[in-house]
Design a protein around this motif. Sequence first.
Motif, PDB file in Angstrom:
ATOM      1  N   ALA A  95       0.865  -1.178   0.000  1.00  0.00           N
ATOM      2  CA  ALA A  95       0.000   0.000   0.000  1.00  0.00           C
ATOM      3  C   ALA A  95       0.901   1.228   0.000  1.00  0.00           C
ATOM      4  N   VAL A  96       0.766   2.044  -1.041  1.00  0.00           N
ATOM      5  CA  VAL A  96       1.609   3.229  -1.161  1.00  0.00           C
ATOM      6  C   VAL A  96       0.793   4.450  -0.756  1.00  0.00           C
ATOM      7  N   GLU A  97       1.255   5.146   0.267  1.00  0.00           N
ATOM      8  CA  GLU A  97       0.575   6.375   0.694  1.00  0.00           C
ATOM      9  C   GLU A  97       1.341   7.566   0.153  1.00  0.00           C
ATOM     10  N   LEU A  98       0.645   8.420  -0.606  1.00  0.00           N
ATOM     11  CA  LEU A  98       1.288   9.583  -1.210  1.00  0.00           C
ATOM     12  C   LEU A  98       1.218  10.787  -0.277  1.00  0.00           C
ATOM     13  N   LYS A  99       2.036  11.805  -0.599  1.00  0.00           N
ATOM     14  CA  LYS A  99       2.072  13.001   0.249  1.00  0.00           C
ATOM     15  C   LYS A  99       0.769  13.793   0.184  1.00  0.00           C
ATOM     16  N   ASN A 100      -0.084  13.535  -0.836  1.00  0.00           N
ATOM     17  CA  ASN A 100      -1.393  14.199  -0.891  1.00  0.00           C
ATOM     18  C   ASN A 100      -2.486  13.342  -0.242  1.00  0.00           C
TER      19      ASN A 100
END
Lengths: 89, 97, 104
Positions: free
Chosen positions: C16-21
């Motif tokens: 699961a990749v969490e982005l800065k937005n």
Amino acid sequence: MEEPLDLIRLSIDERVYVKCRNDRELRGRLHAYDQHLNMVLSDVEETITTTEEDEETGEEIVSKKTRSVGMLFVRGDIIVLVSPPLRTS
Amino acid sequence: MSSALPDNTSKAPEKEAEAVPENKRSPSDFLKAVLGRPVNVRLNSGTDYRGVLACLDGYMNIAMEQTEEYVDGQLKSKYGDCFIRGNNVMYISSQRR
Amino acid sequence: MLFYSFFKTLVGKEVAVELKNDVILTGTLHSVDQYLNIKLLTVNVVNQDRYPQLTSLKNCFIRGSVVRYVQIDPKDVDTELLQDATRKENSPQVGGGALMEDKK
């Protein structure tokens, strides 16, 4: 200790506190890091602090949300501060 | 080398960092002089960290001891040891205790 | 290079990749490069109702610099191996030609 990163190296396999941008805090066991401070932590607890202003009174309402993650890669550029556990030395 | 300057031999050796005249001190002379001393580190966010400067590197990554964190001038927390990522640093000032 | 190698060992795994937005994408890790850019396959957007424009997302490329976190299944990580590799990569002995010096 010769360079600041030595402090991180001595914290491998220890629980550390990491303060990130946007009022995010992490507590977890440090398994890996590099010179950018990219990290892998396990048994992580993330705390996000948000402050809202009450529309009527103008008071600041501080709320904290926490969540747990088993294994987490953290990109170094969001990191502000790292503190190792208190050591008796 | 001091051996090339016979005048120097009679003087007591001064501390390296303080031997530089005031008007010729460079930023790195300042940093050398405050190593091991109480400093205040101001971050871009406005947060202040006061503690003993243990060491720092070329990215201005900082290791500090007995650090106190001040947000809006209020003491928020304390850290035994702490590492500050250099890109967040606005300035380092020396601090009297 | 440590985390490049680390992510290469996770190719084919679910992450699961969490982005800065704040967007969170789950999917199968297809590939990674030296900048830690990531390609994900069969993507699912967590909290999809907040980002309706991402509903049709199937496969994607993520620039490394916009990543905040990558959540990984602990079963996919050998922490002992990771710690040894970290100590090696950051040890004062390695690099800077110290090993070469020994050979003269």
